[in-house]
Design a protein around this motif. Sequence first.
Motif, PDB file in Angstrom:
ATOM      1  N   VAL A  97       0.833  -1.202   0.000  1.00 56.32           N
ATOM      2  CA  VAL A  97       0.000   0.000   0.000  1.00 56.32           C
ATOM      3  C   VAL A  97       0.870   1.255   0.000  1.00 56.32           C
ATOM      4  O   VAL A  97       0.550   2.244  -0.679  1.00 56.32           O
ATOM      5  N   ASP A  98       1.991   1.217   0.714  1.00 59.01           N
ATOM      6  CA  ASP A  98       2.926   2.348   0.657  1.00 59.01           C
ATOM      7  C   ASP A  98       3.441   2.552  -0.768  1.00 59.01           C
ATOM      8  O   ASP A  98       3.544   3.683  -1.250  1.00 59.01           O
ATOM      9  N   GLY A  99       3.783   1.456  -1.438  1.00 56.48           N
ATOM     10  CA  GLY A  99       4.288   1.552  -2.802  1.00 56.48           C
ATOM     11  C   GLY A  99       3.247   2.083  -3.762  1.00 56.48           C
ATOM     12  O   GLY A  99       3.552   2.893  -4.651  1.00 56.48           O
ATOM     13  N   LEU A 100       2.011   1.637  -3.592  1.00 54.28           N
ATOM     14  CA  LEU A 100       0.925   2.127  -4.440  1.00 54.28           C
ATOM     15  C   LEU A 100       0.718   3.623  -4.204  1.00 54.28           C
ATOM     16  O   LEU A 100       0.550   4.392  -5.156  1.00 54.28           O
ATOM     17  N   ALA A 101       0.756   4.048  -2.941  1.00 54.70           N
ATOM     18  CA  ALA A 101       0.590   5.462  -2.605  1.00 54.70           C
ATOM     19  C   ALA A 101       1.723   6.308  -3.181  1.00 54.70           C
ATOM     20  O   ALA A 101       1.516   7.469  -3.568  1.00 54.70           O
ATOM     21  N   ALA A 102       2.918   5.731  -3.243  1.00 52.62           N
ATOM     22  CA  ALA A 102       4.083   6.459  -3.750  1.00 52.62           C
ATOM     23  C   ALA A 102       4.160   6.456  -5.268  1.00 52.62           C
ATOM     24  O   ALA A 102       5.052   7.093  -5.846  1.00 52.62           O
ATOM     25  N   GLY A 103       3.269   5.731  -5.927  1.00 44.42           N
ATOM     26  CA  GLY A 103       3.256   5.705  -7.385  1.00 44.42           C
ATOM     27  C   GLY A 103       4.274   4.787  -8.011  1.00 44.42           C
ATOM     28  O   GLY A 103       4.626   4.947  -9.187  1.00 44.42           O
ATOM     29  N   ARG A 104       4.741   3.781  -7.258  1.00 48.38           N
ATOM     30  CA  ARG A 104       5.722   2.857  -7.811  1.00 48.38           C
ATOM     31  C   ARG A 104       5.066   1.891  -8.791  1.00 48.38           C
ATOM     32  O   ARG A 104       3.928   1.469  -8.600  1.00 48.38           O
ATOM     33  N   ALA A 105       5.794   1.508  -9.825  1.00 49.34           N
ATOM     34  CA  ALA A 105       5.260   0.618 -10.847  1.00 49.34           C
ATOM     35  C   ALA A 105       5.308  -0.841 -10.415  1.00 49.34           C
ATOM     36  O   ALA A 105       4.367  -1.605 -10.646  1.00 49.34           O
ATOM     37  N   VAL A 106       6.416  -1.254  -9.809  1.00 48.96           N
ATOM     38  CA  VAL A 106       6.625  -2.628  -9.372  1.00 48.96           C
ATOM     39  C   VAL A 106       7.086  -2.588  -7.918  1.00 48.96           C
ATOM     40  O   VAL A 106       8.030  -1.866  -7.582  1.00 48.96           O
ATOM     41  N   ILE A 107       6.417  -3.360  -7.079  1.00 52.89           N
ATOM     42  CA  ILE A 107       6.686  -3.347  -5.650  1.00 52.89           C
ATOM     43  C   ILE A 107       7.157  -4.738  -5.244  1.00 52.89           C
ATOM     44  O   ILE A 107       6.399  -5.708  -5.330  1.00 52.89           O
ATOM     45  N   VAL A 108       8.408  -4.843  -4.827  1.00 52.27           N
ATOM     46  CA  VAL A 108       8.988  -6.117  -4.390  1.00 52.27           C
ATOM     47  C   VAL A 108       9.401  -5.955  -2.929  1.00 52.27           C
ATOM     48  O   VAL A 108      10.406  -5.297  -2.636  1.00 52.27           O
ATOM     49  N   PRO A 109       8.650  -6.519  -1.998  1.00 51.49           N
ATOM     50  CA  PRO A 109       8.985  -6.354  -0.585  1.00 51.49           C
ATOM     51  C   PRO A 109      10.266  -7.106  -0.203  1.00 51.49           C
ATOM     52  O   PRO A 109      10.424  -8.283  -0.528  1.00 51.49           O
ATOM     53  N   GLY A 110      11.172  -6.411   0.477  1.00 50.70           N
ATOM     54  CA  GLY A 110      12.385  -7.048   0.979  1.00 50.70           C
ATOM     55  C   GLY A 110      13.562  -6.890   0.036  1.00 50.70           C
ATOM     56  O   GLY A 110      13.457  -7.209  -1.157  1.00 50.70           O
ATOM     57  N   ALA A 111      14.699  -6.421   0.567  1.00 52.98           N
ATOM     58  CA  ALA A 111      15.888  -6.203  -0.262  1.00 52.98           C
ATOM     59  C   ALA A 111      16.364  -7.499  -0.914  1.00 52.98           C
ATOM     60  O   ALA A 111      16.751  -7.515  -2.095  1.00 52.98           O
ATOM     61  N   ALA A 112      16.322  -8.614  -0.172  1.00 56.82           N
ATOM     62  CA  ALA A 112      16.781  -9.888  -0.733  1.00 56.82           C
ATOM     63  C   ALA A 112      15.923 -10.309  -1.921  1.00 56.82           C
ATOM     64  O   ALA A 112      16.436 -10.849  -2.908  1.00 56.82           O
ATOM     65  N   ASN A 113      14.634 -10.049  -1.832  1.00 53.04           N
ATOM     66  CA  ASN A 113      13.756 -10.421  -2.932  1.00 53.04           C
ATOM     67  C   ASN A 113      13.935  -9.507  -4.140  1.00 53.04           C
ATOM     68  O   ASN A 113      13.756  -9.943  -5.282  1.00 53.04           O
ATOM     69  N   ARG A 114      14.293  -8.254  -3.889  1.00 50.56           N
ATOM     70  CA  ARG A 114      14.575  -7.370  -5.021  1.00 50.56           C
ATOM     71  C   ARG A 114      15.826  -7.835  -5.766  1.00 50.56           C
ATOM     72  O   ARG A 114      15.868  -7.805  -7.003  1.00 50.56           O
ATOM     73  N   VAL A 115      16.832  -8.307  -5.029  1.00 48.89           N
ATOM     74  CA  VAL A 115      18.025  -8.869  -5.668  1.00 48.89           C
ATOM     75  C   VAL A 115      17.651 -10.142  -6.438  1.00 48.89           C
ATOM     76  O   VAL A 115      18.075 -10.340  -7.583  1.00 48.89           O
ATOM     77  N   ALA A 116      16.828 -10.999  -5.811  1.00 47.71           N
ATOM     78  CA  ALA A 116      16.421 -12.243  -6.466  1.00 47.71           C
ATOM     79  C   ALA A 116      15.641 -11.966  -7.743  1.00 47.71           C
ATOM     80  O   ALA A 116      15.822 -12.655  -8.753  1.00 47.71           O
ATOM     81  N   ALA A 117      14.773 -10.959  -7.699  1.00 46.76           N
ATOM     82  CA  ALA A 117      13.998 -10.614  -8.893  1.00 46.76           C
ATOM     83  C   ALA A 117      14.916 -10.158 -10.022  1.00 46.76           C
ATOM     84  O   ALA A 117      14.738 -10.549 -11.184  1.00 46.76           O
ATOM     85  N   ALA A 118      15.912  -9.343  -9.673  1.00 46.38           N
ATOM     86  CA  ALA A 118      16.844  -8.872 -10.697  1.00 46.38           C
ATOM     87  C   ALA A 118      17.653 -10.024 -11.285  1.00 46.38           C
ATOM     88  O   ALA A 118      17.833 -10.117 -12.505  1.00 46.38           O
ATOM     89  N   LEU A 119      18.141 -10.916 -10.423  1.00 46.68           N
ATOM     90  CA  LEU A 119      18.899 -12.065 -10.915  1.00 46.68           C
ATOM     91  C   LEU A 119      18.032 -12.977 -11.778  1.00 46.68           C
ATOM     92  O   LEU A 119      18.480 -13.499 -12.802  1.00 46.68           O
ATOM     93  N   ASN A 120      16.783 -13.178 -11.347  1.00 42.70           N
ATOM     94  CA  ASN A 120      15.853 -14.011 -12.100  1.00 42.70           C
ATOM     95  C   ASN A 120      15.632 -13.435 -13.497  1.00 42.70           C
ATOM     96  O   ASN A 120      15.551 -14.166 -14.489  1.00 42.70           O
TER      97      ASN A 120
END
Length: 267
Positions: A222-245
């Motif tokens: 909900v914070d990400g939606l309020a901030a206008g972000r396009a893609v919301i990936v909770p957690g730094a480790a998961n953001r790294v995993a998403a990029a590697l994937n």
Amino acid sequence: MLPASSSTGVAPVTGASKGIGEQIARELARRGYGLALVARGADELRALADDLGPAAHAVPTDLSRPQDRAALPERIAALGLEVDILVNNAGMSNLGPVAKADPAAELTLVELDVAAVVDLCSRFVPGMVTRGRGAVLNVASVGAFGPVPGQATYGAAKAFVLSYTHALREELRGTGVSAATLCPGPVRTGFGEQVGIPDDEAEKMLPPFMWEQPDTVARVAVDGLAAGRAVIVPGAANRVAAALNHLTPRRLLLPMLARVHPGMKTS
């Protein structure tokens, strides 16, 4: 961006009876939004609506059935409400290789994870655009960033949601309506248990530091939606995993995934 809450505005949250959907509903309620709680479990929805107060309405619906989805706008309008925020969270997964799949179960997954997202967006977004206010949150997965051997249909469905929402977001530019995709990594909701991957089994494949709690995922969403972000990936480790994937060559990534994925153990 999130529209301001209003006495007639409501946020349908699908899959609201448990897990991430329930927590997103609770998070929106804390921020003053009315809710239309959508899932199959009528008793669970009514209990949640009672807990959240008079601005929360239980609207039991089987979203895998096109006729039930088609009736949802009229049912919400009959409550004297209009949709300001749409949360497409409902989903399911199957486990195992395509060669051993149940066709009916696979098509039910497509109805719920893909068709329901398209259907509800197509039904509710036009009204948001006409009013010049609104937001859409479609829930995908870190698995949306690459194929998932052992859950091929699920991974492809979530990739569809991510691609669809990117396109929708661009189409909505300048209308006052926004769209975002939530792509959580592993979350302790019991979702995996339903398809035969208990948390202890999943933790052999995914380390503990990647796991998030559903209330944390909801708040970040909900914070990400309020901030206008396009893609919301909770957690730094998961953001790294998403990029590697997303970036790892498929000839390297897919054999690694196939070796560790529990769904491949049934082959």
